[in-house]
Design a protein around this motif. Structure first.
Motif, PDB file in Angstrom:
ATOM      1  N   CYS A  59      -2.405  12.225   4.547  1.00 43.16           N
ATOM      2  CA  CYS A  59      -3.484  12.029   5.519  1.00 43.16           C
ATOM      3  C   CYS A  59      -4.420  10.941   5.012  1.00 43.16           C
ATOM      4  CB  CYS A  59      -4.276  13.327   5.716  1.00 43.16           C
ATOM      5  SG  CYS A  59      -3.287  14.736   6.238  1.00 43.16           S
ATOM      6  N   LEU A  60      -4.608   9.898   5.802  1.00 48.88           N
ATOM      7  CA  LEU A  60      -5.415   8.767   5.360  1.00 48.88           C
ATOM      8  C   LEU A  60      -6.522   8.462   6.361  1.00 48.88           C
ATOM      9  CD1 LEU A  60      -2.620   6.267   4.231  1.00 48.88           C
ATOM     10  CD2 LEU A  60      -3.991   7.773   2.768  1.00 48.88           C
ATOM     11  N   ALA A  61      -7.747   8.337   5.862  1.00 44.25           N
ATOM     12  CA  ALA A  61      -8.848   7.836   6.673  1.00 44.25           C
ATOM     13  C   ALA A  61      -8.813   6.311   6.641  1.00 44.25           C
ATOM     14  CB  ALA A  61     -10.176   8.350   6.138  1.00 44.25           C
ATOM     15  N   GLU A  62      -9.567   5.693   7.542  1.00 45.16           N
ATOM     16  CA  GLU A  62      -9.548   4.230   7.628  1.00 45.16           C
ATOM     17  C   GLU A  62     -10.062   3.560   6.364  1.00 45.16           C
ATOM     18  OE1 GLU A  62     -12.412   2.689  10.478  1.00 45.16           O
ATOM     19  OE2 GLU A  62     -13.427   4.612  10.469  1.00 45.16           O
ATOM     20  N   ASP A  63     -10.936   4.249   5.613  1.00 41.48           N
ATOM     21  CA  ASP A  63     -11.511   3.655   4.404  1.00 41.48           C
ATOM     22  C   ASP A  63     -10.857   4.176   3.129  1.00 41.48           C
ATOM     23  OD1 ASP A  63     -12.439   6.225   4.606  1.00 41.48           O
ATOM     24  OD2 ASP A  63     -14.536   5.754   4.177  1.00 41.48           O
ATOM     25  N   ALA A  64      -9.694   4.818   3.271  1.00 44.40           N
ATOM     26  CA  ALA A  64      -8.999   5.347   2.091  1.00 44.40           C
ATOM     27  C   ALA A  64      -8.576   4.214   1.157  1.00 44.40           C
ATOM     28  CB  ALA A  64      -7.782   6.152   2.524  1.00 44.40           C
ATOM     29  N   GLN A  65      -8.630   4.493  -0.136  1.00 45.01           N
ATOM     30  CA  GLN A  65      -8.160   3.537  -1.145  1.00 45.01           C
ATOM     31  C   GLN A  65      -6.805   4.017  -1.638  1.00 45.01           C
ATOM     32  OE1 GLN A  65     -10.022   0.705  -1.832  1.00 45.01           O
ATOM     33  NE2 GLN A  65     -11.312   1.504  -0.161  1.00 45.01           N
ATOM     34  N   LEU A  66      -5.745   3.323  -1.254  1.00 46.20           N
ATOM     35  CA  LEU A  66      -4.390   3.760  -1.578  1.00 46.20           C
ATOM     36  C   LEU A  66      -3.621   2.666  -2.302  1.00 46.20           C
ATOM     37  CD1 LEU A  66      -2.049   5.848  -1.256  1.00 46.20           C
ATOM     38  CD2 LEU A  66      -1.459   4.645   0.858  1.00 46.20           C
ATOM     39  N   ARG A  67      -3.003   3.066  -3.406  1.00 48.54           N
ATOM     40  CA  ARG A  67      -2.082   2.165  -4.123  1.00 48.54           C
ATOM     41  C   ARG A  67      -0.791   2.929  -4.377  1.00 48.54           C
ATOM     42  NH1 ARG A  67      -3.819   1.410  -9.797  1.00 48.54           N
ATOM     43  NH2 ARG A  67      -2.083   2.763 -10.370  1.00 48.54           N
ATOM     44  N   LEU A  68       0.315   2.397  -3.861  1.00 47.43           N
ATOM     45  CA  LEU A  68       1.604   3.037  -4.080  1.00 47.43           C
ATOM     46  C   LEU A  68       2.309   2.369  -5.250  1.00 47.43           C
ATOM     47  CD1 LEU A  68       3.086   3.665  -0.505  1.00 47.43           C
ATOM     48  CD2 LEU A  68       1.977   5.287  -2.048  1.00 47.43           C
ATOM     49  N   ASP A  69       2.652   3.176  -6.241  1.00 37.42           N
ATOM     50  CA  ASP A  69       3.323   2.656  -7.427  1.00 37.42           C
ATOM     51  C   ASP A  69       4.827   2.902  -7.398  1.00 37.42           C
ATOM     52  OD1 ASP A  69       0.841   1.888  -8.520  1.00 37.42           O
ATOM     53  OD2 ASP A  69       0.515   3.923  -9.262  1.00 37.42           O
ATOM     54  N   GLU A  70       5.236   3.859  -6.589  1.00 36.91           N
ATOM     55  CA  GLU A  70       6.650   4.217  -6.549  1.00 36.91           C
ATOM     56  C   GLU A  70       7.012   4.699  -5.154  1.00 36.91           C
ATOM     57  OE1 GLU A  70       8.658   7.931  -8.471  1.00 36.91           O
ATOM     58  OE2 GLU A  70       8.619   6.380 -10.013  1.00 36.91           O
ATOM     59  N   LYS A  71       8.125   4.205  -4.638  1.00 33.47           N
ATOM     60  CA  LYS A  71       8.612   4.620  -3.325  1.00 33.47           C
ATOM     61  C   LYS A  71      10.127   4.668  -3.402  1.00 33.47           C
ATOM     62  CE  LYS A  71       8.495   1.804   0.201  1.00 33.47           C
ATOM     63  NZ  LYS A  71       8.130   0.961   1.361  1.00 33.47           N
ATOM     64  N   ILE A  72      10.686   5.877  -3.403  1.00 35.68           N
ATOM     65  CA  ILE A  72      12.118   6.055  -3.642  1.00 35.68           C
ATOM     66  C   ILE A  72      12.769   6.731  -2.434  1.00 35.68           C
ATOM     67  CG2 ILE A  72      13.856   7.127  -5.124  1.00 35.68           C
ATOM     68  CD1 ILE A  72      11.866   7.006  -7.405  1.00 35.68           C
ATOM     69  N   ASN A  73      13.666   6.004  -1.768  1.00 38.72           N
ATOM     70  CA  ASN A  73      14.465   6.542  -0.657  1.00 38.72           C
ATOM     71  C   ASN A  73      13.610   7.282   0.373  1.00 38.72           C
ATOM     72  OD1 ASN A  73      16.849   5.633  -1.942  1.00 38.72           O
ATOM     73  ND2 ASN A  73      16.939   7.503  -3.174  1.00 38.72           N
ATOM     74  N   VAL A  74      12.513   6.663   0.752  1.00 41.04           N
ATOM     75  CA  VAL A  74      11.549   7.339   1.620  1.00 41.04           C
ATOM     76  C   VAL A  74      11.883   7.104   3.094  1.00 41.04           C
ATOM     77  CG1 VAL A  74       9.132   7.489   2.319  1.00 41.04           C
ATOM     78  CG2 VAL A  74       9.717   7.156  -0.084  1.00 41.04           C
ATOM     79  N   SER A  75      11.842   8.197   3.858  1.00 43.28           N
ATOM     80  CA  SER A  75      11.865   8.142   5.315  1.00 43.28           C
ATOM     81  C   SER A  75      10.617   8.864   5.809  1.00 43.28           C
ATOM     82  CB  SER A  75      13.116   8.820   5.882  1.00 43.28           C
ATOM     83  OG  SER A  75      14.275   8.108   5.532  1.00 43.28           O
ATOM     84  N   ALA A  76       9.896   8.233   6.731  1.00 41.98           N
ATOM     85  CA  ALA A  76       8.645   8.821   7.197  1.00 41.98           C
ATOM     86  C   ALA A  76       8.314   8.339   8.597  1.00 41.98           C
ATOM     87  CB  ALA A  76       7.503   8.469   6.240  1.00 41.98           C
TER      88      ALA A  76
END
Length: 284
Positions: A59-76
């Motif tokens: 769940c992300l708000a518009e002002d969320a601070q997000l950094r993705l370091d790993e993404k493995i075989n993701v479906s979303a």
């Protein structure tokens, strides 16, 4: 991009993505609800480490601070909505229309960066299939716009999804009562007997009701009834669903029984509550 409502001359500021690639998160001026159905992600959300393995929700708000370091075989998949979408529908084509509207509040804690458990709510094996079904139906409504109440039904599914996620996030323990609460929060739209709750809690009737009384201030069935009415109140205030549709969505089976139970517990009819809640909220 926002959806053009083909039944009414307006734009509805929502989007549904059947494939979320995580490249533009967070989306400007949007709350974003992401259902991860396979794979795993790791990263930092609002200065806190996160790790989500499917099935999971972000769940992300518009002002969320997000950094993705790993993404493995993701479906979303993702559903995004402008804060104005939380505004309640107007009292449709009636003299009771008020210029400012009440807002949906349920589930907003999930997007609060100051909440330790926000962003990555707890998901149970029982809850995820139901959440995914609601999310799928929500997405289909965005794409199909099957009739003039399509946006209204999207609000219904959004209230149900965010409400369930919020309840699951609130009850992060694994006690017998939590097992029963999880069952109530995922099955309240269906017929539930006390025997169903004792089965999932692995407790007898007396012990289960005592633990519910200590924890929730009511018996297990009393809590179930109160939860159904809580969801019904949200749907009455924030959607134009009929009383029969709300009755079916909240486990009351038919509208006459729903009206009887609602009036007995709340002291006024569902229709009176709907009108008063909108008027009161609009006046704030």
């Amino acid at each position: 991009m926002p959806q053009a409502d083909r039944y009414k001359k307006r734009m509805v500021n929502i989007e549904f993505a059947a494939v979320e690639d995580f490249s533009c998160l967070p989306y400007p001026e949007r709350f974003t609800l992401i259902f991860i159905t396979s794979g795993r992600i790791k990263g930092i959300l609002n200065e806190r480490p996160i790790s989500i393995s499917a099935p999971g929700v972000l769940c992300l708000a518009e002002d969320a601070q997000l950094r993705l370091d790993e993404k493995i075989n993701v479906s979303a998949q993702s559903f995004r909505f402008h804060p104005e979408f939380l505004n309640t529908v107007k009292l449709s084509e009636t003299k009771d229309y008020f210029p400012s509207a009440p807002r949906i509040q349920i589930g907003l804690s999930l997007f609060d960066s100051n909440n330790l458990y926000a962003g990555v709510p707890r998901i149970t094996d029982k809850a995820f299939p139901l959440l995914l079904e609601w999310f799928f139906l929500l997405g289909m409504e965005v794409l199909a716009q099957s009739d003039a109440l399509w946006a209204c039904r999207i609000k219904k599914y959004l209230i149900q999804i965010l409400g369930l996620l919020e309840e699951l996030n609130r009850n992060r323990e694994h006690s017998p009562v939590d097992e029963a609460l999880d069952y109530i929060h995922t099955h309240y739209s269906q017929k539930i007997a006390l025997e169903d709750l004792t089965k999932y809690a692995h407790l007898n009737r007396v012990t289960l009701n005592k633990k519910f009384q200590d924890r929730c201030g009511s018996t297990a069935i009393g809590y179930l009834q109160a939860h159904r009415l809580k969801v019904a109140c949200e749907l009455l205030t924030h959607t134009d669903m009929s009383l029969n549709e709300i009755a079916l969505a909240t486990g009351f089976e038919y509208d006459t029984y729903f009206i009887k139970q609602f009036t007995a517990k709340k002291g006024l009819s569902p229709t009176t509550y709907r009108n008063m809640s909108r008027k009161y909220s609009s006046a704030q």
